[in-house]
Design an enzyme around this catalytic site. Structure first.
Site, PDB file in Angstrom:
ATOM      1  N   HIS A   1       0.818  -1.406  -0.475  1.00  0.00           N
ATOM      2  CA  HIS A   1       0.012   0.367   0.382  1.00  0.00           C
ATOM      3  C   HIS A   1       0.959   1.482  -0.420  1.00  0.00           C
ATOM      4  CE1 HIS A   1       0.636  -0.669   4.636  1.00  0.00           C
ATOM      5  NE2 HIS A   1       0.615   0.979   4.469  1.00  0.00           N
TER       6      HIS A   1
ATOM      7  N   ASP B   1       0.023  -7.531   1.550  1.00  0.00           N
ATOM      8  CA  ASP B   1       0.390  -5.757   1.953  1.00  0.00           C
ATOM      9  C   ASP B   1       1.667  -5.809   1.289  1.00  0.00           C
ATOM     10  OD1 ASP B   1      -0.748  -3.252   1.249  1.00  0.00           O
ATOM     11  OD2 ASP B   1      -0.056  -3.014   3.557  1.00  0.00           O
TER      12      ASP B   1
ATOM     13  N   SER C   1       4.990   2.249   7.774  1.00  0.00           N
ATOM     14  CA  SER C   1       4.485   1.177   7.051  1.00  0.00           C
ATOM     15  C   SER C   1       5.447   0.687   6.026  1.00  0.00           C
ATOM     16  CB  SER C   1       2.837   1.762   6.529  1.00  0.00           C
ATOM     17  OG  SER C   1       2.307   0.852   5.418  1.00  0.00           O
TER      18      SER C   1
END
Length: 524
Positions: A159, A189, A262
């Site tokens: 993402h 992901d 992230s």
């Protein structure tokens, strides 16, 4: 300012001990016992009917000092020195096709866009700096990653780089490099990128083992675009399912993780990557000590395929499955609430061809028990397409074994053509007050098709409402029997009560998928 001179160390002495020295030796004895618990020996002697410490007062004081030093927290500086240079900041540019007003400085992200999902995953508002440049029509975003080889291969989250037109990374020494996306896997992901312009990058090693709950972890990343930032915490839980998909198997950590972390690594105290930080739970948008990392063993398996062919191939049997709850287990006569309940086999899929039907429970793969639906998905997904597996299935209360050849999991899940449009046209139906439902034949409700009975009303205080029934759902089966009229539903319920069932299992179609729901039934 007081003059604090060093106190000379106590000298060995065989003189009678004063009360203060006795107190000191008593404290040292306690310290020695504490130290001995860790060392496996106490060092106690026996003199004149009482236990005493072997050694001199000076040695006793030294023991106390050692215990005090051992109680101080051990820093992570050596570990950070070892691993921090392998972590990178990832910056992406994504063309914003929605930005057409050149005078606009800020704009909202399109629903469902990669960057909208990126910020939704971390909660809160779009931070300052995430703005379209005037007239540029671009969105910029930042995340983290880490090198896994000296030639520039690096791991980050899907993402973070999904849909990116341009990817740049900044290393710990402040140098900036261009990068390209080698492959990505939305289901876990994860993404693999290749940094251009170097061949001797410092890289991190993926851990071979699993961490334990309570182990230390260090999260290194790029929170809020600040660059290399280190936070510490422990492993809070294992095997977390956060509703991201059937392959959820996250490590939960309490190291502070925020926007920009992230894709960054979580290290153990050996300097190995145990997970990739991918999501947080946050009502406020900032860290509250609940973060989730993709386990290293998953990262390793996915990255190998991404490097080899740019995508991930997974085995597939073609079924919709759901967990077996205690109520469902009771309805099916199972001894344990384990396995994966087949809600619906896909037409012409491997499972359907092998004879698996709705209501079957898959309990083992190649003899290894299946705990739940997620475990089945992970187990099957770990096999390559074309692999042959033996499934143990409970079919109508009896065990049977089926052998099938796995297909390949589609990269995109196609929406089923089950939109039945307006369900109006007939509001009449039969009340099932003990369930809190009103139902009508599907054939009597416009657009509902011919199979089953349609739920036309749900009592919001009923057991059916508690279990997710809503107007427009179609009940296809009750207690293993196909139903096409309200009277057939009522008869099936009566039969279940006469068999002393505590609940009845219904197969329900809602939207584009089917599921089983166990609804408690009254005895009277």
């Amino acid at each position: 300012m007081h003059d604090r001179r060093p106190v000379p160390p106590a000298q060995p002495s065989h003189r009678p001990l004063s009360r203060s020295l006795l107190s000191a030796r008593k404290f040292a004895l306690m310290a020695s016992v504490v130290a001995g618990l860790g060392a496996g020996a106490y060092g106690l002697g026996h003199s004149h009917g009482s236990f005493d410490l072997l050694g001199t007062p000076a040695q006793a004081q030294q023991v106390g000092a050692n215990v005090h030093a051992a109680q101080q927290p051990v820093g992570f500086a050596d570990i950070v020195d070892k691993v921090k240079s392998s972590v990178i900041s990832v910056k992406v540019n994504i063309a914003d096709k929605m930005a057409r007003n050149e005078d606009r400085e800020d704009f909202s992200l399109p629903p469902g866009s990669p960057m909208e999902r990126f910020f939704r995953r971390f909660g809160g508002e779009m931070p300052p700096g995430m703005r379209g440049h005037r007239g540029g029509g671009m969105i910029t975003g930042q995340g983290s990653g880490f090198f896994i080889s000296a030639d520039g291969y690096a791991v980050t989250n899907n993402h973070v780089v999904e849909g990116a037109d341009k990817v740049e990374v900044t290393t710990d020494d402040g140098k900036t490099y261009k990068a390209k996306v080698i492959g990505n896997d939305p289901r876990t992901d994860l993404a693999l990128i290749k940094v251009e312009g170097g061949s001797s990058f410092p890289y991190a090693k993926l851990s071979e083992g699993k961490p334990r709950i309570g182990d230390w972890v260090l999260a290194v990343g790029n929170p809020f675009g600040l660059g290399g930032t280190v936070t510490a915490g422990i492993v809070s839980a294992m095997g977390r399912d956060i509703g991201n998909g059937p392959y959820d198997d996250f490590i939960q950590i309490d190291a502070p993780v925020n926007k920009g972390n992230s894709g960054g690594p979580a290290f153990n105290t050996a300097g190995e990557v145990v997970g990739v930080n991918t999501a947080i739970y946050s009502p406020s948008g900032g860290s509250i000590g609940i973060a989730f990392s993709i386990p290293a063993n998953t990262v390793k398996a996915v990255v190998e395929q991404l490097k080899d062919k740019g995508s991930v191939s997974r085995g597939w049997i073609g079924v919709q499955v759901q967990p077996v709850t205690p109520e469902i287990a009771d309805s099916l006569g199972l001894k344990k609430a384990e396995g994966a309940l087949v809600a619906e086999p896909q037409s012409n899929g491997p499972a359907a061809k092998a004879g698996i039907e709705s209501g079957d429970v898959i309990t083992a793969v190649d003899g290894t028990p299946v705990k739940d639906a997620r475990e089945l998905a992970r187990t099957i997904g770990a096999f390559a397409p074309g692999h042959s597996v033996k499934l143990t299935v409970v079919h109508k209360g009896k065990d049977r074994e089926l052998t099938l050849t796995l297909g390949e999991l589609p990269n995109k899940i196609e929406a089923s053509n089950t939109d039945r449009g307006d369900r109006g046209g007939s509001s009449s139906g039969l009340d099932l007050p003990k369930l809190g439902l009103t139902v009508a034949p599907a054939s009597a409700v416009a657009g509902a098709g011919k199979e089953g009975v349609v739920v036309t009303d749900v009592d919001p205080k009923s057991a059916a409402a508690d279990r997710g029934f809503k107007e427009g759902d179609v009940i296809l089966e009750v207690a293993g029997k196909n139903v096409s009229s309200p009277s057939e539903v009522r008869d099936a319920l009566a039969s279940a009560r006469s068999d002393n069932k505590n609940s009845v299992l219904m197969r329900v179609r809602s939207g584009g998928s089917s599921r089983f729901v166990a609804v408690p039934i009254a005895k009277s």
